[in-house]
Design a protein around this motif. Structure first.
Motif, PDB file in Angstrom:
ATOM      1  N   THR A  15       1.660  -2.394  -5.136  1.00 47.63           N
ATOM      2  CA  THR A  15       1.847  -3.187  -6.356  1.00 47.63           C
ATOM      3  C   THR A  15       0.580  -4.002  -6.577  1.00 47.63           C
ATOM      4  N   SER A  16      -0.210  -3.591  -7.558  1.00 50.86           N
ATOM      5  CA  SER A  16      -1.532  -4.193  -7.770  1.00 50.86           C
ATOM      6  C   SER A  16      -1.528  -4.964  -9.092  1.00 50.86           C
ATOM      7  N   VAL A  17      -1.580  -6.285  -8.982  1.00 51.40           N
ATOM      8  CA  VAL A  17      -1.404  -7.167 -10.142  1.00 51.40           C
ATOM      9  C   VAL A  17      -2.747  -7.730 -10.614  1.00 51.40           C
ATOM     10  N   ASN A  18      -2.997  -7.635 -11.913  1.00 51.40           N
ATOM     11  CA  ASN A  18      -4.155  -8.249 -12.572  1.00 51.40           C
ATOM     12  C   ASN A  18      -5.495  -7.806 -11.967  1.00 51.40           C
ATOM     13  N   GLU A  19      -6.140  -8.672 -11.169  1.00 53.27           N
ATOM     14  CA  GLU A  19      -7.471  -8.358 -10.643  1.00 53.27           C
ATOM     15  C   GLU A  19      -7.421  -7.471  -9.395  1.00 53.27           C
ATOM     16  N   VAL A  20      -6.214  -7.111  -8.932  1.00 56.45           N
ATOM     17  CA  VAL A  20      -6.111  -6.200  -7.794  1.00 56.45           C
ATOM     18  C   VAL A  20      -6.310  -4.768  -8.298  1.00 56.45           C
ATOM     19  N   ILE A  21      -7.308  -4.086  -7.736  1.00 52.58           N
ATOM     20  CA  ILE A  21      -7.659  -2.731  -8.179  1.00 52.58           C
ATOM     21  C   ILE A  21      -6.621  -1.731  -7.682  1.00 52.58           C
ATOM     22  N   CYS A  22      -6.314  -1.817  -6.383  1.00 53.63           N
ATOM     23  CA  CYS A  22      -5.364  -0.874  -5.783  1.00 53.63           C
ATOM     24  C   CYS A  22      -4.915  -1.407  -4.429  1.00 53.63           C
ATOM     25  N   HIS A  23      -3.869  -0.758  -3.890  1.00 52.21           N
ATOM     26  CA  HIS A  23      -3.363  -1.032  -2.540  1.00 52.21           C
ATOM     27  C   HIS A  23      -2.831  -2.454  -2.368  1.00 52.21           C
ATOM     28  N   GLY A  24      -2.363  -3.058  -3.467  1.00 50.54           N
ATOM     29  CA  GLY A  24      -1.721  -4.362  -3.366  1.00 50.54           C
ATOM     30  C   GLY A  24      -0.423  -4.248  -2.564  1.00 50.54           C
ATOM     31  N   GLY A  74       2.569 -12.035 -19.172  1.00 46.63           N
ATOM     32  CA  GLY A  74       1.131 -11.877 -19.382  1.00 46.63           C
ATOM     33  C   GLY A  74       0.420 -11.091 -18.293  1.00 46.63           C
ATOM     34  N   ASP A  75       1.113 -10.869 -17.148  1.00 42.46           N
ATOM     35  CA  ASP A  75       0.525 -10.075 -16.068  1.00 42.46           C
ATOM     36  C   ASP A  75       0.471  -8.596 -16.454  1.00 42.46           C
ATOM     37  N   ILE A  76      -0.413  -7.866 -15.771  1.00 40.26           N
ATOM     38  CA  ILE A  76      -0.310  -6.405 -15.749  1.00 40.26           C
ATOM     39  C   ILE A  76      -0.140  -5.997 -14.293  1.00 40.26           C
ATOM     40  N   ILE A  77       0.650  -4.953 -14.051  1.00 37.39           N
ATOM     41  CA  ILE A  77       0.895  -4.513 -12.675  1.00 37.39           C
ATOM     42  C   ILE A  77       0.838  -2.990 -12.589  1.00 37.39           C
ATOM     43  N   ASN A  78       0.019  -2.506 -11.664  1.00 39.09           N
ATOM     44  CA  ASN A  78       0.032  -1.081 -11.358  1.00 39.09           C
ATOM     45  C   ASN A  78       1.004  -0.860 -10.210  1.00 39.09           C
ATOM     46  N   ILE A  79       1.928   0.068 -10.420  1.00 37.25           N
ATOM     47  CA  ILE A  79       2.848   0.483  -9.355  1.00 37.25           C
ATOM     48  C   ILE A  79       2.477   1.910  -8.973  1.00 37.25           C
ATOM     49  N   ASP A  80       2.222   2.106  -7.686  1.00 37.05           N
ATOM     50  CA  ASP A  80       1.787   3.409  -7.175  1.00 37.05           C
ATOM     51  C   ASP A  80       2.830   3.892  -6.171  1.00 37.05           C
ATOM     52  N   VAL A  81       3.418   5.053  -6.441  1.00 36.57           N
ATOM     53  CA  VAL A  81       4.489   5.579  -5.591  1.00 36.57           C
ATOM     54  C   VAL A  81       4.105   6.952  -5.049  1.00 36.57           C
ATOM     55  N   THR A  82       4.509   7.225  -3.809  1.00 35.33           N
ATOM     56  CA  THR A  82       4.296   8.550  -3.215  1.00 35.33           C
ATOM     57  C   THR A  82       5.486   8.915  -2.324  1.00 35.33           C
ATOM     58  N   PRO A  83       6.563   9.426  -2.930  1.00 35.80           N
ATOM     59  CA  PRO A  83       7.649   9.921  -2.086  1.00 35.80           C
ATOM     60  C   PRO A  83       7.287  11.275  -1.469  1.00 35.80           C
ATOM     61  N   ILE A  84       7.814  11.530  -0.291  1.00 35.67           N
ATOM     62  CA  ILE A  84       7.677  12.839   0.355  1.00 35.67           C
ATOM     63  C   ILE A  84       9.036  13.532   0.266  1.00 35.67           C
ATOM     64  N   LEU A  85       9.067  14.681  -0.383  1.00 35.53           N
ATOM     65  CA  LEU A  85      10.299  15.446  -0.537  1.00 35.53           C
ATOM     66  C   LEU A  85      10.107  16.809   0.131  1.00 35.53           C
ATOM     67  N   GLU A  86      10.949  17.072   1.130  1.00 31.56           N
ATOM     68  CA  GLU A  86      10.872  18.343   1.869  1.00 31.56           C
ATOM     69  C   GLU A  86       9.442  18.643   2.342  1.00 31.56           C
ATOM     70  N   GLY A  87       8.765  17.581   2.791  1.00 34.00           N
ATOM     71  CA  GLY A  87       7.443  17.742   3.386  1.00 34.00           C
ATOM     72  C   GLY A  87       6.278  17.701   2.409  1.00 34.00           C
ATOM     73  N   TYR A  88       6.564  17.614   1.106  1.00 35.77           N
ATOM     74  CA  TYR A  88       5.496  17.612   0.097  1.00 35.77           C
ATOM     75  C   TYR A  88       5.415  16.258  -0.608  1.00 35.77           C
ATOM     76  N   ALA A 119      -7.446  -4.400  -2.468  1.00 34.98           N
ATOM     77  CA  ALA A 119      -8.785  -4.341  -3.068  1.00 34.98           C
ATOM     78  C   ALA A 119      -8.781  -5.078  -4.395  1.00 34.98           C
ATOM     79  N   LEU A 120      -9.679  -6.056  -4.533  1.00 32.03           N
ATOM     80  CA  LEU A 120      -9.777  -6.844  -5.769  1.00 32.03           C
ATOM     81  C   LEU A 120     -11.139  -6.630  -6.416  1.00 32.03           C
ATOM     82  N   THR A 121     -11.185  -6.851  -7.715  1.00 35.19           N
ATOM     83  CA  THR A 121     -12.487  -6.816  -8.396  1.00 35.19           C
ATOM     84  C   THR A 121     -13.336  -7.965  -7.859  1.00 35.19           C
TER      85      THR A 121
END
Length: 256
Positions: free
Chosen positions: A75-84, A95-109, A227-229
């Motif tokens: 969950t990377s909010v505002n000045e957080v680039i990634c991996h929050g 007024g915030d912006i938030i990047n949500i990054d998801v990676t489920p593994i289904l049947e090994g993929y 990681a932040l700007t």
């Protein structure tokens, strides 16, 4: 890295990736519906973990890497680039912006996708950045064709982002994906057309441009992940997992 390190997936494997990708898209949509002022990133993480388990999948980020990532989503909010890292104290506000990054593994993929959401009503500046970043993703995808080059993707993204005076993050790149979370090839979001590895049917990788209002440079916090700007200005990101087919390109992380 030579092409021998790039794993080409079979039609059966790409179908498995399609299923994992669809699940990732559904999870992202579900979490996006929860985004509003007053919710904590911890609550989003808890819901992601519960939802993923209920679907018979598991969360790839949890325990990944060194140091082990301590959560199920980023969950990377505002000045957080990634991996929050989601936490109880981080409450989303209007007024915030938030990047949500998801990676489920289904049947090994692995299905890997992310999106930047608006919290309430962000500034016009923030909205413009998010809009341009999403367009960067699709310009990158549209640059993919069998026989093309990895550099075509970065060139298309960089040209569009820089035409608005924005910068493209260079420290973090897209990546091959399948049964393993991160594999060759690396997919930079900047570069020169006609350079880099040749694009071939069976290649599956992410395109995930991170676009900043100010400098592209980043600081990584002591937690080893966040990681932040460098100038603490806003950053946005969008990500899809794609497969190169004989006919062109397919986005695997669509909620359809």
């Amino acid at each position: 890295m030579g092409n021998e390190n790039i794993v080409l997936l079979s039609a059966r494997e790409i179908d498995k990736m399609r299923q994992a990708g669809k699940l990732a898209a559904q999870l992202l949509k579900h979490l996006g519906n929860m985004v509003k002022p007053g919710i904590s990133t911890y609550e989003l993480n808890e819901e992601a973990e519960k939802w993923t388990k209920a679907k018979g999948a598991k969360s790839a980020p949890l325990g990944y890497g060194n140091p082990p990532f301590p959560a199920s989503i980023c969950t990377s909010v505002n000045e957080v680039i990634c991996h929050g890292i989601p936490n109880k104290k981080q409450i989303l506000k209007d007024g915030d912006i938030i990047n949500i990054d998801v990676t489920p593994i289904l049947e090994g993929y692995h299905g890997d996708t992310s999106k930047t959401f608006f919290v309430g009503n962000p500034s016009l500046e923030a909205k413009k950045l998010v809009e341009v970043t999403e367009e960067c993703l699709y310009r990158g995808i549209n640059a993919v064709r069998p026989g093309g080059r990895i550099g075509d993707i970065g060139a298309a993204i960089q040209e569009y982002a820089e035409s608005f005076g924005y910068s493209v993050v260079r420290n973090f790149v897209g990546h091959g994906i399948g049964r393993t979370f991160h594999t060759p090839p690396q997919v930079p979001h900047f570069g020169k057309k006609g350079t880099g590895k040749k694009l071939r049917p069976g290649m599956v990788f992410t395109i995930e441009p991170m676009i900043n209002i100010g400098t592209w440079e980043a600081d990584v916090l002591e937690d080893g992940w966040t990681a932040l700007t460098k100038d603490r200005q806003l950053s946005a990101q969008f990500e899809h997992t794609i497969a190169i087919t004989h006919g062109g390109v397919e986005i695997l992380t669509l909620d359809t």
